[in-house]
Each structure stands twice: as C-alpha cells, then as structure tokens.
Design a protein around this motif. Structure first.
Motif, PDB file in Angstrom:
ATOM      1  N   LEU A   8       0.827  -1.202   0.000  1.00 47.37           N
ATOM      2  CA  LEU A   8       0.000   0.000   0.000  1.00 47.37           C
ATOM      3  C   LEU A   8       0.863   1.255   0.000  1.00 47.37           C
ATOM      4  N   ASP A   9       1.962   1.227   0.711  1.00 47.84           N
ATOM      5  CA  ASP A   9       2.882   2.376   0.683  1.00 47.84           C
ATOM      6  C   ASP A   9       3.456   2.571  -0.714  1.00 47.84           C
ATOM      7  N   ALA A  10       3.811   1.472  -1.373  1.00 45.70           N
ATOM      8  CA  ALA A  10       4.340   1.576  -2.737  1.00 45.70           C
ATOM      9  C   ALA A  10       3.278   2.109  -3.691  1.00 45.70           C
ATOM     10  N   LEU A  11       2.036   1.677  -3.507  1.00 46.88           N
ATOM     11  CA  LEU A  11       0.953   2.186  -4.348  1.00 46.88           C
ATOM     12  C   LEU A  11       0.717   3.668  -4.090  1.00 46.88           C
ATOM     13  N   ALA A  12       0.853   4.096  -2.838  1.00 51.40           N
ATOM     14  CA  ALA A  12       0.708   5.515  -2.516  1.00 51.40           C
ATOM     15  C   ALA A  12       1.802   6.335  -3.194  1.00 51.40           C
ATOM     16  N   ASP A  13       3.021   5.792  -3.256  1.00 54.70           N
ATOM     17  CA  ASP A  13       4.098   6.485  -3.968  1.00 54.70           C
ATOM     18  C   ASP A  13       3.775   6.611  -5.453  1.00 54.70           C
ATOM     19  N   LEU A  14       3.130   5.567  -6.015  1.00 52.18           N
ATOM     20  CA  LEU A  14       2.784   5.579  -7.436  1.00 52.18           C
ATOM     21  C   LEU A  14       1.611   6.503  -7.729  1.00 52.18           C
ATOM     22  N   LEU A  15       0.578   6.441  -6.902  1.00 50.71           N
ATOM     23  CA  LEU A  15      -0.683   7.108  -7.222  1.00 50.71           C
ATOM     24  C   LEU A  15      -0.932   8.387  -6.434  1.00 50.71           C
ATOM     25  N   GLY A  16      -0.207   8.600  -5.378  1.00 50.46           N
ATOM     26  CA  GLY A  16      -0.456   9.778  -4.551  1.00 50.46           C
ATOM     27  C   GLY A  16      -1.828   9.695  -3.908  1.00 50.46           C
ATOM     28  N   LYS A  17      -2.604  10.772  -4.039  1.00 50.32           N
ATOM     29  CA  LYS A  17      -3.932  10.816  -3.426  1.00 50.32           C
ATOM     30  C   LYS A  17      -4.928   9.896  -4.122  1.00 50.32           C
ATOM     31  N   ARG A  18      -4.528   9.314  -5.235  1.00 49.61           N
ATOM     32  CA  ARG A  18      -5.420   8.378  -5.927  1.00 49.61           C
ATOM     33  C   ARG A  18      -5.357   6.966  -5.336  1.00 49.61           C
ATOM     34  N   LEU A  19      -4.636   6.820  -4.222  1.00 51.54           N
ATOM     35  CA  LEU A  19      -4.791   5.629  -3.377  1.00 51.54           C
ATOM     36  C   LEU A  19      -5.458   6.107  -2.096  1.00 51.54           C
ATOM     37  N   ASN A  20      -6.647   5.591  -1.847  1.00 50.45           N
ATOM     38  CA  ASN A  20      -7.441   6.064  -0.711  1.00 50.45           C
ATOM     39  C   ASN A  20      -7.556   4.952   0.326  1.00 50.45           C
ATOM     40  N   ARG A  21      -7.123   5.239   1.546  1.00 50.98           N
ATOM     41  CA  ARG A  21      -7.222   4.267   2.637  1.00 50.98           C
ATOM     42  C   ARG A  21      -8.251   4.696   3.679  1.00 50.98           C
ATOM     43  N   SER A  22      -9.047   5.710   3.376  1.00 56.83           N
ATOM     44  CA  SER A  22     -10.022   6.190   4.358  1.00 56.83           C
ATOM     45  C   SER A  22     -11.088   5.134   4.608  1.00 56.83           C
ATOM     46  N   GLN A  23     -11.590   5.127   5.841  1.00 64.03           N
ATOM     47  CA  GLN A  23     -12.619   4.140   6.193  1.00 64.03           C
ATOM     48  C   GLN A  23     -13.876   4.346   5.361  1.00 64.03           C
ATOM     49  N   SER A  24     -14.234   5.587   5.089  1.00 58.62           N
ATOM     50  CA  SER A  24     -15.461   5.852   4.339  1.00 58.62           C
ATOM     51  C   SER A  24     -15.379   5.308   2.924  1.00 58.62           C
ATOM     52  N   ASP A  25     -14.245   5.487   2.257  1.00 60.85           N
ATOM     53  CA  ASP A  25     -14.116   4.993   0.890  1.00 60.85           C
ATOM     54  C   ASP A  25     -14.017   3.469   0.872  1.00 60.85           C
ATOM     55  N   ARG A  26     -13.320   2.913   1.835  1.00 55.98           N
ATOM     56  CA  ARG A  26     -13.256   1.455   1.924  1.00 55.98           C
ATOM     57  C   ARG A  26     -14.644   0.861   2.163  1.00 55.98           C
ATOM     58  N   ASP A  27     -15.412   1.495   3.051  1.00 53.67           N
ATOM     59  CA  ASP A  27     -16.766   1.002   3.320  1.00 53.67           C
ATOM     60  C   ASP A  27     -17.638   1.081   2.073  1.00 53.67           C
ATOM     61  N   LEU A  28     -17.512   2.177   1.328  1.00 49.88           N
ATOM     62  CA  LEU A  28     -18.294   2.337   0.101  1.00 49.88           C
ATOM     63  C   LEU A  28     -18.015   1.200  -0.869  1.00 49.88           C
ATOM     64  N   HIS A  29     -16.755   0.788  -0.958  1.00 49.18           N
ATOM     65  CA  HIS A  29     -16.370  -0.278  -1.878  1.00 49.18           C
ATOM     66  C   HIS A  29     -16.482  -1.666  -1.247  1.00 49.18           C
ATOM     67  N   GLY A  30     -17.024  -1.724  -0.050  1.00 46.97           N
ATOM     68  CA  GLY A  30     -17.255  -3.017   0.590  1.00 46.97           C
ATOM     69  C   GLY A  30     -18.717  -3.397   0.633  1.00 46.97           C
ATOM     70  N   ARG A  31     -19.551  -2.623  -0.095  1.00 43.78           N
ATOM     71  CA  ARG A  31     -20.990  -2.882  -0.125  1.00 43.78           C
ATOM     72  C   ARG A  31     -21.408  -3.358  -1.492  1.00 43.78           C
ATOM     73  N   SER A  32     -22.569  -4.007  -1.538  1.00 40.51           N
ATOM     74  CA  SER A  32     -23.122  -4.424  -2.821  1.00 40.51           C
ATOM     75  C   SER A  32     -24.615  -4.187  -2.816  1.00 40.51           C
TER      76      SER A  32
END
Length: 458
Positions: A8-32
């Motif tokens: 995840l740190d390596a992805l953050a170096d690659l994508l910057g703010k386009r890697l999101n680890r916030s709980q809200s965004d993770r929760d959004l992508h954990g629903r169906s």
C-alpha cells in the motif's frame, strides 16, 4: 511492517492521493446491491491508464495482495466485495471514449464509462450501443459479468457485442484480444474467455465494442393478460413466429400492483407484457399488428401504445426502476433478488412453478423478466429482522436454481455467480467447472484476482 502495508505504501508512492485508505471509501467499496454483509478492501486505487493498472498489479503480486475490479458497484451476487481484503481497483477515472469508427460500426472505450455516457457520446453518429441491463453500469463491469438486459432478445448480450479487449494479467502483462474485423479464425477466442470471467483472470482496461444503427422508427407498448400462462405463451409464440422484437418484458400481477402503488400508474391487477419494436415505419407497423393478433389469442387486453420519446422513456424507466419501485411499495423488507434462465419451451412451466411456490410461502415475490430470451427475475421480500422468513426466501431462491437445472437451463442468465451462486456451479457444469479452475490456476497461480468468486477453491 507487513508485506500488504508495504504494498500500500508503494501504491501511494505511485498514485499519490489516488490511493485512498479512508474508512469511508473502503466502506463504500465493501458494499453491494445484494444481500451480502459488507466486506471492505484495505485500500482503493484510482488508476488513469492501462500502464498504471499494470504497475498496480505488479506491486500487489509481489506482496500477495488481492485485487478486485470495481465499475459502478451495481452487481447483485457480491462480485466486487473483498472477502480477503486487498486493493479494489476503481475504474471511474478511466471513463473515456478512445476512438469511434462509424464506418466499421465499432468504438473503443475505457472500462469506467457507463452505457448511458457512451450513448450520449454517440448521438451525432447515428449509432448506439444496445446492451441495456437497466442499471447504468460501467462497460468494463458489464463485460466482466457478461451482462445482458431488456434488448438482448434482439441485439444479444455482451458476449455478442465485445469484439476485443485490453487486459492486465495477474503477472502484470498487458495483452490485447480480438480485432475490429467482423470475424476471425486465429486460435483460441480469448475475448470470450475474459467476457464473463468476473475479474478472476485479469483486469479489463479497454474494450472494443460493436455498434448498431439507430432505428428509424421505435414504438413501445404494454398490455395486460388474463393469466400468467397466457402472457408467457404469447411470448413463446411471438419468438417462434420470427417477429423481431427489440424488447419483450414480463411483469406479474404483484409487480404491476407495486408499480401502481409506488409510481402512480393505473395498470390492471394482472400480468403484463412490455414491448418495443425497432425498424422502419412500415416494418414496425407490421410487427405491431402481428403481435397484437398473437397476444389477443392468448387473452391480452388493454393495449397501450407509446410513440413519443418521452412516453417510451417513462415506460422503460419504470421497468428499469422495478427494484426501487417495488422496495418503496413494500417497506420494511430485507430483499433477496435472483434470476434464472431456461429454454423458451420450458419458460411457462418455470414461471408457473416459481409463482405457485412463492404464493404458498406467504412472502411477497414480484416476478419480472427478459422473457424473450427465457430469463426472469424474482425479488423476494422477507420482513427485515425476521430470520424465519429470510430462511424461507433463501430456500425459494435455491429451489429456483434447482428448477432451472431440472428444465435444462442455467442458474443465472444475467446476474452472474460472484459469491452467491458458486454452490450451484458443480451441478450445472460438472467436471467443466474443474476445467475453469485449471484455467484460473494457469493464469493466476497465486489466486490474487477477485478471490472467493465464481471458481472452485478460489
């Protein structure tokens, strides 16, 4: 630091703010939109190019981090959930039309563009993309689940309308399948392999799609039937008569009554067919006349024609919004939605048996469907918090799947397998399911692509 955290740190170096680890965004992508519990990923990546996707895959592979593709999140069988954590790859920033070739009637797009966005872009060309599952799904997601919908009876499913793909494989290689030619006899059909693979073999980053000419004339209609059998038999006779229907949809009396309560319509309390005809003015007029003759023989009544675009749009918006409409009409429920597909000759039997079992259960279960190709859906509505009713609803869904197999059909004509229907794959496919697993093992030996879905042992 764990290997996943390092990834995840390596992805953050690659994508910057386009890697999101916030709980809200993770929760959004954990629903169906299905009945599954939430299963969020560890992070969400937002790539902007095929090469970035390849870099994301290489980083995750090195650390054994699972990868899950995400389009619009409209799947119903838990396809995009993250049961083992990992990184969800959200394609919403890869939403461009790359090239339109009107003379070849093809278009190349990125996977994040939705079908409605594509057709808006195509308006000036006189062409359109016809596959219409109802939800404004992303085209990458539609290819991954081999989507179909209301127009499949005339224009086919995604299988018939995807000519080629760019795919990032689990080892980070980028491959291209298919061409813009109308046909090919050069080796394995890898395009067809990835269409419907539900993201378990790689991440689709470009699609080449077949387009169709916008019809000169379009007419829609709705009519009621005295019995469900009459409506279904009218569909079968219409298809067997060779009338080129663009759409032919079924809603039962329960669904019709839900439309009346939630949408303010005044449909009779009876089964209905919803139809659309495409072609020349003369051709559409002939199709209308022939269909009305057939339908009348099977007890149709109260024909209502929609000629103006706004009238047609209102009619089909109601059908496409059947799920929220019926939810509003039945508040306080815990919905379970499922679908099956059977040979046309077995359609009346399948619908009749399903309706009888639902009625005997005491649980509301409106039936709608793309019955022109033998596919219908049921929205089971057990009371929220009532474990006994939910158990009954799950048994009804299981019986539908078993009924489909008994009648020579499939456990899903449209929703796909995901996490929800893997338990039926052995019964439907036998040893062929193991062959699917062998293909998965050959392409993705670490099992990192969308784990827990579709395949044995995945």
């Amino acid at each position: 630091m764990s290997t996943h955290e390092a990834a995840l740190d390596a992805l953050a170096d690659l994508l910057g703010k386009r890697l999101n680890r916030s709980q809200s965004d993770r929760d959004l992508h954990g629903r169906s939109e299905g009945h599954f519990q939430d299963m969020p990923p560890d992070a969400v990546a937002y790539p902007e190019s095929t090469e970035e996707v390849a870099q994301i895959v290489r980083i995750c592979r090195a650390s054994g981090t699972p990868l899950i593709g995400w389009g619009a999140g409209t799947s119903l069988e838990g396809h995009a959930l993250a049961p083992r954590g990992g990184v969800t790859v959200d394609f919403s920033r890869m939403n461009k039309v790359l090239d339109v070739a009107p003379e070849d009637m093809v278009v190349s797009v990125q996977p994040g563009i939705t079908r409605e966005e594509l057709n808006t872009e195509l308006r000036a060309t006189g062409l359109f993309f016809p596959v219409d599952p109802g939800a404004n799904a992303s085209l990458g997601g539609m290819a991954s689940t081999r989507a179909s919908g209301t127009t499949a009876v005339r224009y086919g499913t995604m299988k018939a309308n995807v000519l080629g793909l760019a795919v990032v494989l689990p080892d980070g290689r980028i491959i291209r399948t298919g061409t813009r030619a109308p046909k090919s006899s050069t080796g394995y059909d890898l395009t067809a392999l990835f269409v419907g693979s539900e993201g378990t073999l790689g991440l689709i980053t470009e699609l080449t799609l077949k387009l169709h000419g916008q019809p000169e004339a379009v007419r829609s209609a709705v009519c009621a039937f005295e019995t469900m059998d009459g409506a279904v038999d009218a569909v079968i006779t219409t298809i067997q008569s060779g009338i080129p229907m663009a759409r032919i949809e079924f809603v039962d009396a329960v669904a019709a009554e839900s439309f009346n309560r939630a949408a303010g319509t005044d449909w009779p309390d009876a089964p209905h067919l919803m139809l659309e005809f495409h072609g020349t003015e003369a051709g559409v007029a002939e199709q209308l006349e022939r269909f009305q003759e057939i339908a009348t023989e099977f007890g149709a009544k109260g024909f209502r024609w929609a000629e103006k675009p706004e009238e047609r749009n209102a009619l089909w918006a109601m059908r496409h919004n059947a799920y929220p409409v019926m939810m509003r009409a039945n508040p306080g429920c815990d919905p379970i939605t499922t679908d099956i597909c059977v040979p046309i000759s077995k359609l009346a039997q399948a619908v009749e048996e399903t309706a009888a079992e639902i009625e005997a259960s005491g649980i509301p279960g409106p039936i709608v469907g793309h019955v022109g190709d033998g596919n219908f859906h049921v929205l089971l509505l057990p009371k929220l918090g009532d474990a006994g009713q939910k158990e009954i609803a799950m048994r009804l869904a299981a019986n539908m799947a078993e009924r489909a197999l008994r009648l020579g059909g499939t456990v899903s004509g449209e929703h796909g397998i995901g996490m929800g229907k893997t338990k039926y794959m052995r019964a439907e496919h036998g040893d062929a399911w193991d062959v699917m697993g062998a293909i998965k093992a050959a392409i993705d030996p670490e099992g990192l692509m969308n784990p827990g879905k579709l395949l044995p042992g995945n």
